[in-house]
Enzyme design. Structure first.
Site, mmCIF file in Angstrom:
data_model
loop_
_atom_site.group_PDB
_atom_site.id
_atom_site.type_symbol
_atom_site.label_atom_id
_atom_site.label_comp_id
_atom_site.label_asym_id
_atom_site.label_seq_id
_atom_site.Cartn_x
_atom_site.Cartn_y
_atom_site.Cartn_z
ATOM 1 C CG ASN A 34 -20.943 -2.494 -7.879
ATOM 2 O OD1 ASN A 34 -20.332 -1.665 -8.555
ATOM 3 N ND2 ASN A 34 -20.342 -3.228 -6.950
ATOM 4 C CB SER A 117 -4.203 -5.452 -15.413
ATOM 5 O OG SER A 117 -3.273 -4.475 -14.980
ATOM 6 C CE1 TYR A 140 -6.749 -4.138 -11.115
ATOM 7 C CE2 TYR A 140 -4.489 -3.865 -11.881
ATOM 8 C CZ TYR A 140 -5.843 -3.854 -12.124
ATOM 9 O OH TYR A 140 -6.307 -3.585 -13.387
ATOM 10 C CG ASN A 170 0.070 2.869 -17.425
ATOM 11 O OD1 ASN A 170 0.786 1.881 -17.545
ATOM 12 N ND2 ASN A 170 -0.116 3.469 -16.256
ATOM 13 C CB VAL A 171 -6.392 2.632 -20.570
ATOM 14 C CG1 VAL A 171 -7.393 3.117 -21.617
ATOM 15 C CG2 VAL A 171 -5.990 1.186 -20.836
ATOM 16 C CE LYS A 179 -9.965 4.287 -13.425
ATOM 17 N NZ LYS A 179 -8.982 3.652 -14.336
ATOM 18 C CG PHE A 202 5.886 9.096 -7.499
ATOM 19 C CD1 PHE A 202 5.221 9.876 -6.556
ATOM 20 C CD2 PHE A 202 5.309 7.884 -7.870
ATOM 21 C CE1 PHE A 202 4.020 9.458 -6.001
ATOM 22 C CE2 PHE A 202 4.108 7.459 -7.325
ATOM 23 C CZ PHE A 202 3.462 8.245 -6.394
#
Length: 306
Positions: A34, A117, A140, A170-171, A179, A202
């Site tokens: 979409n 995930s 998520y 973590n790709v 993204k 962080f």
């Protein structure tokens, strides 16, 4: 072979599309997207067809079943922004629509290979094993866990249907730049440091992740295509590395000596340490990662610079 890739204009989906184009030149590949987060530029050079549509649209799946049939469905479409807090939207897109895909696959007798995930594990102690520690910290991760539950239900009810779920850690890699803020920290830090800007992470950069290069993720997806099996598998390297290590590698590869700027994490939920147990994928899929973090970053920088 006829293949449908949902979310095929996105990061992982587009890489799978081009791998299929290279490895199976006689295959007919369709992409369904979409374009809410995917981008047409990820598909420059793609020789198949693109269908524009929303996976939540039941009428779309009814129409697809009337007009087309597929041997394989790669399901990569999802809300991948882990900071989205709209629970209803997340569940509708990531979990509820999955049933439409599985029902269509049943009619087509198609194999389904889908994206789950590492978010399903939350902050449970590593190494993460597929059948334990399923305590997601955000909606998520919860939506992906519900996908896995749906998949397992269909596996039990329809043992003839081949369903493979991949819990990606973590790709990172080519075609993720569109993204935006949800692109990997490796991409974001590399771009910043290539512009001679100090990397920001962080406090205090010792959080660890199991970073897996996109070429290894694609490898796993092609293995699943060839194997006659069902199940849910961790796809990662099995090695956790810190954000400080990423910056050290980037400084070394870029010939820079940029000092890190640390700041407080603004999120209530944050995974401190992810590391996959990949023994199931090794044993059943024959999966073995080819890229260490150093090798993956070195290869990726060529694409970013280009």
């Amino acid at each position: 072979m006829r293949v449908l890739i949902t979310g095929g204009a996105g990061f992982i989906g587009s890489n799978i599309a081009f791998a299929l184009q290279d490895e199976y030149p006689d295959a007919k590949v369709y992409i369904l997207d979409n374009f809410s987060s995917g981008h047409f530029k990820n598909l420059i050079g793609f020789k198949g067809e693109v269908i524009t549509g929303d996976i939540r649209d039941k009428a779309l799946w009814d129409e697809l079943r009337k007009r087309l049939s597929f041997d394989v469905v790669y399901h990569e479409a999802a809300i991948t922004d882990t900071t989205v807090t709209d629970q209803k939207l997340m569940m509708e897109v990531n979990a509820d629509s999955f049933r439409y895909i599985l029902d269509s696959a049943l009619e087509w007798n198609a194999k389904v290979i889908y994206a789950s995930s590492a978010g399903v594990y939350g902050n449970t102690p590593p190494p993460m094993v597929e059948d334990r520690g399923l305590e997601p910290e955000n909606v998520y991760g919860f939506s992906k866990l519900m996908m896995d539950h749906i998949a397992q239900d269909y596996m039990e009810r329809y043992p003839e249907l081949r369903i493979v779920g991949f819990r990606y850690f973590n790709v990172y890699g080519p075609r993720e730049s569109y993204k935006g803020k949800t692109a990997s920290m490796i991409y974001q830090l590399a771009v910043k440091m290539m512009h001679k800007q100090r990397p920001r992470i962080f406090k205090w950069g010792e959080q660890k992740r199991d970073f897996v290069y996109i070429k290894d993720v694609v490898k796993a997806n092609l293995l699943a295509l060839e194997k006659e099996l069902s199940g849910i598998f961790n796809i990662a390297t099995g090695v956790a590395r810190s954000f400080n290590e990423i910056i050290d590698i980037l400084n070394r590869e870029l010939g820079t000596n940029l000092e890190t700027e640390y700041f407080d994490c603004p999120y209530d939920f944050y995974q401190e340490h992810t590391q996959a147990d990949i023994s199931r994928a090794r044993k059943e899929l024959g999966y073995e990662p080819d890229f260490s973090l150093e090798e993956g970053i070195r290869d990726y920088l060529k694409y970013i610079k280009a």
